[in-house]
Design an enzyme around this catalytic site. Sequence first.
Site, mmCIF file in Angstrom:
data_model
loop_
_atom_site.group_PDB
_atom_site.id
_atom_site.type_symbol
_atom_site.label_atom_id
_atom_site.label_comp_id
_atom_site.label_asym_id
_atom_site.label_seq_id
_atom_site.Cartn_x
_atom_site.Cartn_y
_atom_site.Cartn_z
ATOM 1 N N GLU A 151 0.850 -1.362 0.116
ATOM 2 C CA GLU A 151 -0.085 -0.031 -0.081
ATOM 3 C C GLU A 151 0.771 1.333 -0.012
ATOM 4 O O GLU A 151 0.415 2.455 0.322
ATOM 5 C CB GLU A 151 -1.124 0.134 1.109
ATOM 6 C CG GLU A 151 -2.025 -1.112 1.180
ATOM 7 C CD GLU A 151 -2.863 -1.048 2.440
ATOM 8 O OE1 GLU A 151 -4.300 -0.675 1.901
ATOM 9 O OE2 GLU A 151 -2.832 -1.125 3.290
ATOM 10 N N HIS A 210 -0.223 5.236 7.895
ATOM 11 C CA HIS A 210 -1.351 4.527 7.379
ATOM 12 C C HIS A 210 -1.641 3.285 8.598
ATOM 13 O O HIS A 210 -0.387 2.681 8.883
ATOM 14 C CB HIS A 210 -1.426 3.744 6.064
ATOM 15 C CG HIS A 210 -2.406 2.559 6.009
ATOM 16 N ND1 HIS A 210 -3.845 3.251 6.125
ATOM 17 C CD2 HIS A 210 -2.291 1.539 5.683
ATOM 18 C CE1 HIS A 210 -4.593 2.140 5.891
ATOM 19 N NE2 HIS A 210 -3.906 1.121 5.647
ATOM 20 N N HIS A 223 -4.406 0.860 11.236
ATOM 21 C CA HIS A 223 -5.632 0.235 11.637
ATOM 22 C C HIS A 223 -6.099 0.120 12.737
ATOM 23 O O HIS A 223 -6.419 -0.908 13.549
ATOM 24 C CB HIS A 223 -5.625 -1.252 11.072
ATOM 25 C CG HIS A 223 -4.992 -1.444 9.717
ATOM 26 N ND1 HIS A 223 -3.878 -2.219 9.489
ATOM 27 C CD2 HIS A 223 -5.379 -0.945 8.612
ATOM 28 C CE1 HIS A 223 -3.418 -2.145 8.410
ATOM 29 N NE2 HIS A 223 -4.306 -1.393 7.696
ATOM 30 N N HIS A 270 -11.524 -0.480 6.767
ATOM 31 C CA HIS A 270 -10.248 -0.387 6.535
ATOM 32 C C HIS A 270 -9.257 0.239 7.899
ATOM 33 O O HIS A 270 -8.704 -0.678 8.289
ATOM 34 C CB HIS A 270 -9.570 0.122 5.096
ATOM 35 C CG HIS A 270 -8.219 -0.073 4.793
ATOM 36 N ND1 HIS A 270 -7.881 -0.414 3.737
ATOM 37 C CD2 HIS A 270 -7.027 -0.307 5.647
ATOM 38 C CE1 HIS A 270 -6.721 -0.792 3.559
ATOM 39 N NE2 HIS A 270 -6.075 -0.611 4.815
#
Lengths: 287, 287, 287, 287
Positions: free
Chosen positions: D89, D108, D110, D178
């Site tokens: 990603e 990024h 989660h 996501h």
Amino acid sequence: MAGDHEQRETPVSMTLAEARDLLARANRILAHEGVLDAFGHVSLRHPTNSQRYLLSRSRGPELVQPEDVLEFDLDSAPIKPPTARLYSERVIHGEIFKARPEVMAVCHHHASSILPFCVTGTVMRPVNHLGATMGVKVPLWDSRDEFGNTNLIVAKPEEGASLARALGPNWTVLMRRHGATVAGRTLEELVFRCIYTVRNAAMQIQAEMLGGFEPLNAEETELAGSFNLQPGPLDRAWEYWSARLDKVEGANTAKLKVSKVKRAAPKTAAASKSAKKKATKRVKRRR
Amino acid sequence: MAGDHEQRETPVSMTLAEARDLLARANRILAHEGVLDAFGHVSLRHPTNSQRYLLSRSRGPELVQPEDVLEFDLDSAPIKPPTARLYSERVIHGEIFKARPEVMAVCHHHASSILPFCVTGTVMRPVNHLGATMGVKVPLWDSRDEFGNTNLIVAKPEEGASLARALGPNWTVLMRRHGATVAGRTLEELVFRCIYTVRNAAMQIQAEMLGGFEPLNAEETELAGSFNLQPGPLDRAWEYWSARLDKVEGANTAKLKVSKVKRAAPKTAAASKSAKKKATKRVKRRR
Amino acid sequence: MAGDHEQRETPVSMTLAEARDLLARANRILAHEGVLDAFGHVSLRHPTNSQRYLLSRSRGPELVQPEDVLEFDLDSAPIKPPTARLYSERVIHGEIFKARPEVMAVCHHHASSILPFCVTGTVMRPVNHLGATMGVKVPLWDSRDEFGNTNLIVAKPEEGASLARALGPNWTVLMRRHGATVAGRTLEELVFRCIYTVRNAAMQIQAEMLGGFEPLNAEETELAGSFNLQPGPLDRAWEYWSARLDKVEGANTAKLKVSKVKRAAPKTAAASKSAKKKATKRVKRRR
Amino acid sequence: MAGDHEQRETPVSMTLAEARDLLARANRILAHEGVLDAFGHVSLRHPTNSQRYLLSRSRGPELVQPEDVLEFDLDSAPIKPPTARLYSERVIHGEIFKARPEVMAVCHHHASSILPFCVTGTVMRPVNHLGATMGVKVPLWDSRDEFGNTNLIVAKPEEGASLARALGPNWTVLMRRHGATVAGRTLEELVFRCIYTVRNAAMQIQAEMLGGFEPLNAEETELAGSFNLQPGPLDRAWEYWSARLDKVEGANTAKLKVSKVKRAAPKTAAASKSAKKKATKRVKRRR
């Protein structure tokens, strides 16, 4: 809180060095027990000059050492010219020390379990006798009322004074959209109140979610709060948190017992007797 | 709980020294597993005199060592004149030992997951077979019913007796606006019940929030509770918690296996066979 | 899950010793990452005999070492006469290995975040791509349907077979009032699925409490689940959990890389090439 | 965010080696503070070439060392032929660096407390001044809108570009089903924003459950956000997280202060003065 139970007082015969060491430990205990993180701070009124207080330079409480502890007057001006950054919100401490002569220690924090009460209408209430140390009344202060939209930092004397007025004669004040400020008659009492109020808040949220929450009533809160702020429970909790801190810091507790107690020479024979009695208390406290 | 499964008993051939060591470990296990913190306590009936019980002096359970463990009669008076503070609430233990001859161990705690049940109307129920060890019925005691507004500390004999009556023939009693008290036929059973009831409570709160919670029924609770209190599960769990404690304390488990088992000389040949069988059990238990 | 992505397989050239070591590590990883505690267990089909499987003797998974790992036939009878207690619920593993030839590993657990789904009507659904590894469908099995009130322990072959039927072609089955059982085509896939399903469950409960929860749809679940079970993500996660375990156990990771890979002599030249390719994978996997 | 407060910038005189070391530390800080686990990643724009950025090879952030950090162009192609797996990603980073010249760092993740907002309609809002660093607006991006059902992995340039458009001029964007992506003008600001947004999300969920949640308004959010992203608070928090990381990694902080600061030779006398001023800042930052 009313009652004629023995009050625990930070003894006047504590030296400045002992006070700085105790305050540094309190910083690290409150960090380790989840009340403070990178932000928040805790102060102690000067042991021999009630017009001054002790507070670390601006630093995460988990890292505070005795040498970080500075002296301030009650207008929160540093006594010596500062060589490091200072906490922007130190007026919180100064203004409360001004307003409350019996208060010897103050903590400002943003503990996660408390914030939900600072942004909703839910009133904080004790779930058990340990949470009763929050006090019978926990007022809520909103900076917007007097100051409109701000960056929420309590940096100006008038903001600290406003907060102190909201605290009133109570022991804990919630700060809307910010956190909480807590006061104590001794540093040990302050630390106890902070930790158990934070634990209580988490349990209250769970109780509110189950529904039908019935807290302690006002008389129970007074009686239970008084009981738990006696030397027995305070010593026991301080020893526990202190030992946990030592484990994390890799210190030798036995060694600490000896090194932390630096006895000041008493001023008079009467003070000598009193100092002797209080020194015995200090030994127990520092375990 | 009814059933003819093999019951695990703290063997009568355990010496006082072994009992004090086991109780000290149970204190530290319950602290490490989140049941006890600065407050709460756990006791063990005296291994050779059913009219006495063992309990630490007043100290955070995480810190309790064998030398802290004192002896009390069932009126909770210390056998020797005390040289340290005692737990204010020791009558909880004494009164339950009086009321319940089969009970060998008692724990009083304020675990966070349990308190929400102590201040709302929600009944504690097992979510799975491990939580079934709480017992088929978990009564709720409210000191206010008999004693009005108090500081919530169960310090007077009549308060302890009232709590013991509320516990009745059950294994867990919730104390309104306070915490819980748990009993066991052995110390290992008590520790197992405390830990899994605390875990269960947290899961039940989550289930209540999802809605539509259906717990074990009474027969499942009896069957599952009995099963999990057999030596197999008890040993496995004790070994696990004991090893975790050793890791935290930096101890050498292999060394502990040898040093912790102090075998008492059996009284008769029959007792010798029995002692041999129980000693084998003790070796496994102390891993 | 359908798709022609590269599947990660526990290589057939793994020796029994390597398999026991890998399984012991998986036990301790799952314990350290909060899936297993004193109870629960994880198995691996025998690397060279599909009619056997490997499972520890009865012991808390956090403590399992290679020497604890025993061999069983698919009726869950031990190959050698046992010298230690065995897991009562080993039929869970044997019956699933019987029913599902492609399954190489099984885990049975009672993770706290999963139980609320086992006692309410709420269906477990993925909140994100990592939770999609639970599978498109997560059936719910209730022992009461076939067996009435029991102690909830899945000890009888017919109970294990019933559970395996409920699992069907899926990867995760919830067990009413008990816990969950999870299957995988490799041990690494199983560990990944267990950990991320447990994390997902906690997040789903929070989402359900906010309200308006919209999970991944069936196609997203298939696509995302497949993607995350490829060697790239599996290796990365295994390395991470393995390194965290090493830190906790005080091991030297570099040393482990070398010592853990014991290469078996391949059977043929073709197997030699294949073994060489898979050995390279094994080196990466064991980091 | 508008305002003429002193902005903290990763100094242009930082060498590539210093940048790789700082980024590796940021990886490990974000992992240790619960923002990243096996998955997620954080990047830093190249200190001397704005058309490149730095990002680790594919590895759990907790394990990232300076030697893992690779260089990419803004199309996310590696500058050197890769010898290890790369993050699938990475276009998330490249596309945001393209779209936002002032952004120097991207993360990024989660994080568990954020996901519930990614799967329900609840809008993320600040509960206090520290959470205000999330920005006045936190948009929500749904890959399904442009791309239909996918495996949710943002791997294609057009997917990264779509996400960057959704982020717009804001600092945090939620990604439906996501996780989240966060941007910062410096790496320290990015780390601060990530950690405090994650903490804020957990507190907001609790507040939503109590009911009657009133967050900071837009002006308070701007003022408080700006204040907390000044050097004072950023330094204090970085020192705290850095020291905590050192404790966990067993490093000697004093030693680190010396070894981590590798001063680049300034280009001109003016740059020399500026470099001297910034080097002093760097010493403080790395504590």
